[in-house]
Write a protein that holds these residues in place. Structure first.
Motif, mmCIF file in Angstrom:
data_model
loop_
_atom_site.group_PDB
_atom_site.id
_atom_site.type_symbol
_atom_site.label_atom_id
_atom_site.label_comp_id
_atom_site.label_asym_id
_atom_site.label_seq_id
_atom_site.Cartn_x
_atom_site.Cartn_y
_atom_site.Cartn_z
ATOM 1 N N ASP A 248 7.275 -0.211 -0.555
ATOM 2 C CA ASP A 248 5.994 -0.664 0.513
ATOM 3 C C ASP A 248 5.248 -1.431 0.122
ATOM 4 O OD1 ASP A 248 7.199 1.576 2.553
ATOM 5 O OD2 ASP A 248 5.635 2.827 2.097
ATOM 6 N N LYS A 249 4.638 -1.039 -1.368
ATOM 7 C CA LYS A 249 3.816 -2.449 -1.978
ATOM 8 C C LYS A 249 4.341 -3.694 -1.983
ATOM 9 C CE LYS A 249 0.181 1.472 -4.281
ATOM 10 N NZ LYS A 249 -0.034 1.851 -4.678
ATOM 11 N N LEU A 250 5.577 -3.190 -2.586
ATOM 12 C CA LEU A 250 6.414 -4.774 -3.021
ATOM 13 C C LEU A 250 6.449 -5.510 -1.303
ATOM 14 C CD1 LEU A 250 8.635 -3.120 -5.745
ATOM 15 C CD2 LEU A 250 7.334 -5.443 -5.676
ATOM 16 N N GLU A 251 6.666 -5.077 0.094
ATOM 17 C CA GLU A 251 7.347 -5.355 0.464
ATOM 18 C C GLU A 251 6.209 -5.031 2.069
ATOM 19 O OE1 GLU A 251 11.959 -4.389 0.565
ATOM 20 O OE2 GLU A 251 10.605 -2.742 1.795
ATOM 21 N N GLY A 252 5.340 -4.985 1.382
ATOM 22 C CA GLY A 252 3.956 -5.236 2.338
ATOM 23 C C GLY A 252 3.598 -6.426 2.467
#
Length: 252
Positions: A248-252
């Motif tokens: 999620d942090k990578l794609e957020g």
């Protein structure tokens, strides 16, 4: 029970105690000890220290401190009596110490003796952990439980069980051999997927692969390995998982 703090907050006093017992280069000894409640100021949970000859040599693990002293009051009489077994080994110019504590009433079955010495140094502890995992794998594969043996067989990749790759992966990373570590991570991921038995695959190997990809600046590969784990994971186990959070942090 193994004490906490012997290699950190009480390390200096532990080394002093070994000199007091005439063991400046290391070795092991047993001695009477006293359990000392540390009080409640600034603490939510009970803290119980272990003292030997006036030196604080460690602490009870948190859950055990809560059992021994749930009301966090001074420990008196038999409640304060204990015994310790301390082991030390030279590391560089210093001494590393670990120890175990037990109630003083009755005989104590210590986990180590002259024929089975404790692994004190970090290197010895790593070797011990690796040997323990390998022993567990061999016991399962050669044991009398065919279902357990079959499950462990599914976790083999190239004759090595994924559980046996933990220390080698860590060592390769420490040595800066990231390509080799990554290759071993993916072999372990394959083994963990094959042995998951309807559950989520063991996540540590995927996490290590993702960390290595991050260090190498390989964002697409990091995303791919995280998605691979999530795809193999039952839907109800994905949300809230550490790997879902990382993606999620990578794609957020």
């Amino acid at each position: 029970m193994k004490m906490a703090g012997t290699t950190t907050s009480t390390a200096d006093e532990c080394r002093h105690l070994f000199r007091f017992f005439g063991l400046p280069e290391g070795g092991h000894f047993e001695a009477p000890a006293t359990l000392v409640a540390m009080g409640t100021e600034g603490r939510e949970q009970p803290v119980v220290a272990v003292h030997v000859e006036g030196a604080r040599v460690g602490f009870l693990p948190g859950y055990l401190a809560a059992q021994v002293n749930p009301e966090n009051r001074p420990l008196l009489g038999l409640a304060a009596e204990a015994r310790v077994q301390m082991w030390g080994a030279g590391v560089g110019d210093g001494l590393r110490v670990i120890g175990w504590v037990a109630p003083s009433q009755g005989p104590v079955a210590w986990p180590h003796d002259d024929n089975n010495p404790a692994a004190v140094t970090v290197e010895d502890q790593r070797a011990e952990a690796h040997a323990s995992r390998t022993g567990m794998v061999r016991e399962a594969l050669e044991g009398d439980d065919p279902r357990r043996a079959e499950q462990f067989e599914r976790g083999l990749v190239g004759g090595v069980h994924y559980l046996e790759t933990i220390e080698p992966i860590k060592q390769l990373k420490r040595d800066g051999k990231l390509e080799e570590a990554l290759e071993l991570c993916y072999a372990a991921v394959e083994g963990a997927e094959s042995a998951r038995d309807g559950r989520e695959p063991a996540p540590w190997y995927t996490e290590q692969a993702a960390i290595i990809h991050r260090k190498r600046g390989e964002r697409a590969e990091e995303v791919a390995v995280l998605r691979r784990w999530l795809k193999a994971c039952p839907p109800e186990r994905r949300a809230g998982s550490k790997l879902q959070g990382r993606l999620d942090k990578l794609e957020g």
